[in-house]
Motif scaffolding. Structure first.
Motif, mmCIF file in Angstrom:
data_model
loop_
_atom_site.group_PDB
_atom_site.id
_atom_site.type_symbol
_atom_site.label_atom_id
_atom_site.label_comp_id
_atom_site.label_asym_id
_atom_site.label_seq_id
_atom_site.Cartn_x
_atom_site.Cartn_y
_atom_site.Cartn_z
ATOM 1 N N UNK A 161 0.814 -1.226 0.000
ATOM 2 C CA UNK A 161 0.000 0.000 0.000
ATOM 3 C C UNK A 161 0.840 1.265 0.000
ATOM 4 N N UNK A 162 2.026 1.234 0.606
ATOM 5 C CA UNK A 162 2.897 2.414 0.588
ATOM 6 C C UNK A 162 3.425 2.672 -0.823
ATOM 7 N N UNK A 163 3.770 1.604 -1.538
ATOM 8 C CA UNK A 163 4.210 1.753 -2.930
ATOM 9 C C UNK A 163 3.064 2.267 -3.793
ATOM 10 N N UNK A 164 1.881 1.746 -3.557
ATOM 11 C CA UNK A 164 0.705 2.217 -4.297
ATOM 12 C C UNK A 164 0.442 3.691 -4.007
ATOM 13 N N UNK A 165 0.601 4.071 -2.765
ATOM 14 C CA UNK A 165 0.427 5.472 -2.378
ATOM 15 C C UNK A 165 1.420 6.362 -3.109
ATOM 16 N N UNK A 166 2.665 5.880 -3.215
ATOM 17 C CA UNK A 166 3.699 6.661 -3.904
ATOM 18 C C UNK A 166 3.364 6.863 -5.378
ATOM 19 N N UNK A 167 2.807 5.850 -6.019
ATOM 20 C CA UNK A 167 2.475 5.959 -7.443
ATOM 21 C C UNK A 167 1.292 6.893 -7.656
ATOM 22 N N UNK A 168 0.257 6.744 -6.851
ATOM 23 C CA UNK A 168 -0.947 7.533 -7.070
ATOM 24 C C UNK A 168 -0.761 8.999 -6.706
ATOM 25 N N UNK A 169 0.086 9.288 -5.737
ATOM 26 C CA UNK A 169 0.289 10.679 -5.339
ATOM 27 C C UNK A 169 1.508 11.314 -5.997
ATOM 28 N N UNK A 170 2.560 10.503 -6.212
ATOM 29 C CA UNK A 170 3.804 11.097 -6.686
ATOM 30 C C UNK A 170 4.095 10.915 -8.158
ATOM 31 N N UNK A 171 3.566 9.874 -8.783
ATOM 32 C CA UNK A 171 3.895 9.570 -10.179
ATOM 33 C C UNK A 171 2.726 9.874 -11.110
ATOM 34 N N UNK A 172 1.547 9.365 -10.811
ATOM 35 C CA UNK A 172 0.406 9.500 -11.716
ATOM 36 C C UNK A 172 0.047 10.946 -12.028
ATOM 37 N N UNK A 173 0.039 11.895 -11.070
ATOM 38 C CA UNK A 173 -0.359 13.276 -11.414
ATOM 39 C C UNK A 173 0.682 14.022 -12.251
ATOM 40 N N UNK A 174 1.897 13.527 -12.350
ATOM 41 C CA UNK A 174 2.966 14.247 -13.051
ATOM 42 C C UNK A 174 3.072 13.747 -14.488
ATOM 43 N N UNK A 175 2.956 14.633 -15.483
ATOM 44 C CA UNK A 175 3.073 14.196 -16.891
ATOM 45 C C UNK A 175 4.422 13.546 -17.181
ATOM 46 N N UNK A 176 5.477 14.044 -16.532
ATOM 47 C CA UNK A 176 6.796 13.480 -16.769
ATOM 48 C C UNK A 176 7.083 12.258 -15.901
ATOM 49 N N UNK A 177 6.168 11.940 -14.989
ATOM 50 C CA UNK A 177 6.377 10.794 -14.105
ATOM 51 C C UNK A 177 7.421 11.076 -13.041
ATOM 52 N N UNK A 178 8.115 10.045 -12.619
ATOM 53 C CA UNK A 178 9.120 10.203 -11.582
ATOM 54 C C UNK A 178 9.642 8.861 -11.119
ATOM 55 N N UNK A 179 10.426 8.919 -10.064
ATOM 56 C CA UNK A 179 11.094 7.718 -9.545
ATOM 57 C C UNK A 179 10.525 7.349 -8.183
ATOM 58 N N UNK A 180 10.220 6.074 -8.022
ATOM 59 C CA UNK A 180 9.846 5.515 -6.720
ATOM 60 C C UNK A 180 11.044 4.740 -6.201
ATOM 61 N N UNK A 181 11.504 5.138 -5.026
ATOM 62 C CA UNK A 181 12.671 4.494 -4.427
ATOM 63 C C UNK A 181 12.214 3.658 -3.234
ATOM 64 N N UNK A 182 12.652 2.404 -3.220
ATOM 65 C CA UNK A 182 12.338 1.493 -2.126
ATOM 66 C C UNK A 182 13.654 1.067 -1.486
ATOM 67 N N UNK A 183 13.816 1.410 -0.231
ATOM 68 C CA UNK A 183 15.074 1.135 0.481
ATOM 69 C C UNK A 183 14.778 0.359 1.749
ATOM 70 N N UNK A 184 15.587 -0.659 2.000
ATOM 71 C CA UNK A 184 15.460 -1.479 3.202
ATOM 72 C C UNK A 184 16.857 -1.673 3.786
#
Length: 362
Positions: A271-294
């Motif tokens: 759900x956190x990854x999904x949140x990142x896509x819907x709020x951070x990537x989908x609204x931006x025409x140029x998209x963006x990067x989702x970083x997952x760090x553990x």
């Protein structure tokens, strides 16, 4: 598909085996494990407080009879320690009994222990036996009987309360997980529907990924799963989203080796990854990067999900807000205060951080 893969081997016990079916586990015994230092310490402190009260009541002059306190402390501490040691050694045997028989066995063990120390102590202090000697021993046995029955009653009520609490927590976790599933299904099916006409092969691949996702999400009996399984779940979800977003979605994985068996509640990271896509990537025409760090640090394991900072005008996705609340509730129920979920904004980057106690999934 992201350039990341992780394999996990899950050891399962066949349902037909005899292990754990015909025999009760000693962890289910209502008496706590008296081999633990904390349990022994609490017993000693409680018994010493009882001795202190008796010494105050016994004192004819002043507040306390110190001679009586010293002798009674020595007697009570030795009987407490030896009784605890005997119950600890016999715990696997006692756990196989019914509650009534185990209680009777413990009472007999304690009374025999008190009788042995009473005879030894009274023979040392009063070499000549008499009626008063046996009356004193009878009083000690009666007091020991009353105390051990009260303590066992307390242990039994605590065990019943703990079982009820665990049952309520399991029902709550199942309810919280069930709330996530319709939300997840709605978003995934929209993605697949958009691909059916334009690219049936990719839609078929997405359906296979979705089936694996739901196979994992429907396992409501699992309170904790290995981190490797949760990362694989995220990988399959991102594969579906990559079909929809294309080059607009870029992924950056940074997973520290050796954390594959870290325990994590299922459907926590996805759900956190999904949140990142819907709020951070989908609204931006140029998209963006989702970083997952553990990574691990000290006695904790940290999981971070980063994405471009959402626009201030972007309306919050209600389903994801519910998911975040559910994640926080599950973390608190399973790990307590050591587990933390927090979010922050810095340099146009939105970060959600999970802190979990280092624990291996069984």
């Amino acid at each position: 598909m992201p350039q990341y893969s992780i394999l996990t081997t899950v050891k399962e016990t066949p349902l037909g085996t005899d292990k754990g079916i015909n025999k009760k586990d000693s962890t289910d015994f209502y008496v706590p494990d008296l081999c633990r230092v904390r349990a022994v310490f609490l017993l000693l402190v409680t018994s010493e407080l009882f001795v202190l009260v008796l010494s105050i009541v016994q004192a004819e002059r002043g507040w306390i009879d110190w001679n009586y306190f010293g002798l009674l402390s020595l007697f009570v501490q030795w009987t407490t320690l030896t009784s605890a040691a005997l119950i600890c050694l016999l715990r696997p045997w006692l756990a196989q009994m019914s509650v009534a028989r185990a209680t009777l066995a413990i009472v007999v063990i304690v009374l025999l222990d008190v009788l042995a120390f009473s005879l030894f102590a009274d023979n040392v202090l009063h070499p000549q036996p008499g009626v008063a000697l046996w009356q004193g021993i009878a009083k000690k046995l009666l007091v020991a009987l009353l105390i051990v029955l009260m303590v066992l009653r307390y242990f039994y009520l605590q065990d019943q309360w703990q079982q009820q609490r665990e049952a309520e927590m399991q029902a709550r976790l199942t309810s919280l997980q069930a709330r996530i599933q319709p939300h997840f299904l709605f978003n995934s099916m929209n993605t697949i529907a958009s691909l059916i006409a334009s690219n049936p092969e990719q839609a078929e691949e997405a359906v296979l990924d979705l089936s694996e996702l739901f196979r994992a999400s429907l396992r409501t009996d699992d309170q904790l799963v290995p981190l490797s399984r949760e990362l694989e779940l995220c990988q399959r979800y991102l594969a579906i989203e990559a079909l929809r977003l294309g080059d607009r979605l870029k992924l950056d994985w940074d997973i520290q080796p050796g954390l594959e068996q870290q325990a994590i509640p299922p459907l926590t990271l996805q759900p956190l990854v999904e949140n990142a896509i819907y709020h951070g990537i989908q609204p931006r025409p140029e998209g963006g990067t989702v970083r997952i760090e553990v990574y691990g640090k000290g006695h904790f394991v940290y999981l971070m999900v980063q994405n471009p900072k959402p626009e201030s005008s972007n309306r919050q996705h209600q389903g994801n807000q519910v998911a975040l609340v559910n994640i926080q509730a599950r973390l608190q129920a399973l790990f307590g205060e050591p587990a933390v979920l927090k979010h922050s904004h810095q340099h146009n980057i939105y970060t959600v951080t999970l802190r979990l106690p280092a624990r291996t999934a069984s």
